[in-house]
Scaffold this motif. Structure first.
Motif, PDB file in Angstrom:
ATOM      1  N   TYR A 189      -4.805   8.706   3.561  1.00 27.64           N
ATOM      2  CA  TYR A 189      -5.409   8.156   2.351  1.00 27.64           C
ATOM      3  C   TYR A 189      -4.551   6.972   1.927  1.00 27.64           C
ATOM      4  O   TYR A 189      -3.351   7.116   1.673  1.00 27.64           O
ATOM      5  N   ALA A 190      -5.148   5.780   1.907  1.00 27.26           N
ATOM      6  CA  ALA A 190      -4.422   4.548   1.596  1.00 27.26           C
ATOM      7  C   ALA A 190      -4.774   4.090   0.190  1.00 27.26           C
ATOM      8  O   ALA A 190      -5.949   3.964  -0.151  1.00 27.26           O
ATOM      9  N   ARG A 191      -3.740   3.839  -0.613  1.00 23.52           N
ATOM     10  CA  ARG A 191      -3.951   3.382  -1.993  1.00 23.52           C
ATOM     11  C   ARG A 191      -3.264   2.038  -2.178  1.00 23.52           C
ATOM     12  O   ARG A 191      -2.067   1.891  -1.940  1.00 23.52           O
TER      13      ARG A 191
ATOM     14  N   THR B 212       1.621  15.225  -0.304  1.00 26.07           N
ATOM     15  CA  THR B 212       2.996  15.011  -0.745  1.00 26.07           C
ATOM     16  C   THR B 212       3.793  14.188   0.256  1.00 26.07           C
ATOM     17  O   THR B 212       4.853  13.669  -0.074  1.00 26.07           O
ATOM     18  N   ILE B 213       3.304  14.073   1.477  1.00 26.82           N
ATOM     19  CA  ILE B 213       3.974  13.273   2.511  1.00 26.82           C
ATOM     20  C   ILE B 213       3.427  11.851   2.416  1.00 26.82           C
ATOM     21  O   ILE B 213       2.259  11.598   2.734  1.00 26.82           O
ATOM     22  N   ARG B 214       4.273  10.941   1.956  1.00 27.31           N
ATOM     23  CA  ARG B 214       3.836   9.568   1.715  1.00 27.31           C
ATOM     24  C   ARG B 214       4.820   8.570   2.316  1.00 27.31           C
ATOM     25  O   ARG B 214       5.988   8.877   2.502  1.00 27.31           O
ATOM     26  N   VAL B 215       4.312   7.385   2.555  1.00 27.46           N
ATOM     27  CA  VAL B 215       5.141   6.303   3.073  1.00 27.46           C
ATOM     28  C   VAL B 215       4.528   4.989   2.622  1.00 27.46           C
ATOM     29  O   VAL B 215       3.315   4.903   2.396  1.00 27.46           O
ATOM     30  N   GLY B 216       5.363   3.981   2.442  1.00 22.04           N
ATOM     31  CA  GLY B 216       4.874   2.669   2.041  1.00 22.04           C
ATOM     32  C   GLY B 216       4.417   1.848   3.231  1.00 22.04           C
ATOM     33  O   GLY B 216       4.705   2.172   4.390  1.00 22.04           O
TER      34      GLY B 216
ATOM     35  N   PHE C 135       0.846  -1.190   0.000  1.00 19.13           N
ATOM     36  CA  PHE C 135       0.000   0.000   0.000  1.00 19.13           C
ATOM     37  C   PHE C 135       0.886   1.246   0.000  1.00 19.13           C
ATOM     38  O   PHE C 135       2.057   1.196   0.417  1.00 19.13           O
ATOM     39  N   GLU C 136       0.324   2.328  -0.460  1.00 23.52           N
ATOM     40  CA  GLU C 136       0.961   3.637  -0.330  1.00 23.52           C
ATOM     41  C   GLU C 136       0.061   4.492   0.551  1.00 23.52           C
ATOM     42  O   GLU C 136      -1.138   4.613   0.300  1.00 23.52           O
ATOM     43  N   ILE C 137       0.654   5.076   1.599  1.00 26.33           N
ATOM     44  CA  ILE C 137      -0.093   5.854   2.575  1.00 26.33           C
ATOM     45  C   ILE C 137       0.303   7.319   2.438  1.00 26.33           C
ATOM     46  O   ILE C 137       1.493   7.653   2.440  1.00 26.33           O
ATOM     47  N   ALA C 138      -0.691   8.213   2.326  1.00 24.65           N
ATOM     48  CA  ALA C 138      -0.446   9.650   2.210  1.00 24.65           C
ATOM     49  C   ALA C 138      -1.293  10.382   3.239  1.00 24.65           C
ATOM     50  O   ALA C 138      -2.431   9.990   3.533  1.00 24.65           O
ATOM     51  N   LEU C 139      -0.726  11.454   3.809  1.00 25.45           N
ATOM     52  CA  LEU C 139      -1.492  12.293   4.727  1.00 25.45           C
ATOM     53  C   LEU C 139      -2.557  13.052   3.954  1.00 25.45           C
ATOM     54  O   LEU C 139      -2.279  13.614   2.891  1.00 25.45           O
TER      55      LEU C 139
END
Length: 360
Positions: free
Chosen positions: A273-275, A232-236, A223-227
């Motif tokens: 927001y999880a993608r 623009t602040i994201r983490v796997g 997953f990719e997690i974004a605030l």
């Protein structure tokens, strides 16, 4: 004369009929227009969902002994360190129990010393044949009983000291106070929750996914997690846990995604927001659900041969069914042109006409 004219007419009609039939056979069959697409690999699953950041580990902290709370040193939102005092019970009763245990241990030790001395005197008298062996056996029994009383008093004192220590609530790990459930002056039974401490070292994204989407995931799915406050602040992250049952009201399943790193912007309680992403190297193909033909227990799709402009049915294996789409695991090659409408009225080898620009 009339017979000759009739024979000539019949011959001409027969010749004309034969010519008409030969001409019809030479005409090419009509091509049926179909809707089709050229499929491509589904490298990413572009479905995103809102969720929150939560701790992976959190514990409810409470006193292990009954007492009245006389102090609370932290409040909601405070950061705590392992070993830090969180709250205190009234220790008076337990202090008195410790003093009583110490006195009982001193008495037991004194009794053991007396019984041991008596046993030595009795043994000396038995050696001089002044006392009997029965007197020595009684002295041994009294000494052993006194020794057992000492051990019992020592254990009781250890218990009392431990209970006194339990009147102070201590943090067992670094974390943050997320809730407080007891106030100063309140009586707290053993085990009653006083506060909740959440560890901040391992954080997770928690999202509620539709049952169909959650069923397609597994432990380790990326997953990719974004605030939501700053995309623009994201983490796997990777899926750690999927609820085995859907919620009765919302029909969603809770999914917990462990972050690759505990980035400071992803604070506990933050909205994210999880993608979902496809696993590395995935070559699954997505096609519209209308492309699927179920026949005699087999799952088929119609593939167009660009050279002959005809269709043929091939068997495929469905990996998952999404909203309006189907993910194919086996049987379909990348770049194949697939019919997406009217699949129940086609036959093998049928000539078709299609738009060559449609791509999935």
């Amino acid at each position: 004369m009339r017979l000759a004219a009739f024979a000539f007419g019949a011959t001409v009609l027969s010749f004309m009929t034969g010519c008409s039939e030969d001409g019809a056979e030479k005409q090419p069959p009509a091509r049926r227009p179909v809707l089709s697409i050229v499929v491509q690999p589904a490298t990413e699953h572009q479905i995103g969902f809102a969720g929150t950041i939560q701790p992976r580990y959190q514990t409810d902290r409470g006193f292990q002994v009954l007492g009245r709370i006389v102090a609370r040193h932290v409040d909601v939102g405070d950061l705590v360190k392992a070993g830090q005092k969180l709250a205190e019970n009234d220790p008076l009763v337990y202090q008195l129990a410790v003093r009583s245990g110490e006195a009982e241990l001193a008495r037991a030790r004194s009794e053991l010393d007396r019984a041991a001395a008596k046993r030595e005197r009795t043994a000396s008298l038995v050696a001089q044949r002044i006392s009997s062996q029965a007197d020595l056996d009684s002295a041994d029994q009294a000494r052993d009983a006194a020794a057992a009383s000492v051990r019992q008093a020592e254990a009781s004192l250890v218990k009392s000291r431990e209970e006194l220590r339990y009147t102070t609530l201590i943090a067992d790990a670094d974390g943050v106070v997320t809730s407080v459930d007891a106030q100063v002056g309140q009586m707290a039974s053993a085990g009653t929750k006083v506060m909740t401490i959440a560890r901040t070292d391992v954080r997770e994204a928690v999202v509620d996914l539709p049952e169909g989407v959650a069923r397609a995931l597994s432990a380790g799915s990326p997953f990719e997690i974004a605030l939501q406050a700053d995309a623009t602040i994201r983490v796997g992250g990777e899926v750690r846990e999927i609820a085995p049952q859907a919620d009765a009201a919302t029909r969603t399943r809770r999914v917990r995604i462990t972050l690759d790193r505990s980035a400071d912007p992803f604070r506990l309680g933050s909205t994210i927001y999880a993608r979902a992403l496809a696993a590395a190297g995935s070559s699954a193909i997505e096609i519209p659900a209308t492309s699927i033909l179920e026949r005699d227990g087999a799952t088929l799709v119609w593939v167009v041969d660009p050279a002959s402009r005809s269709v043929r049915a091939i068997a495929v294996e469905v990996a998952e069914r999404l909203d309006g789409d189907v993910r194919i695991a086996k049987g379909l090659e990348v770049g194949a042109r697939v019919v997406v409408a009217g699949v129940h009225s086609l036959v093998d080898g049928q000539a078709v006409a299609f738009d060559e620009g449609a791509v999935k």
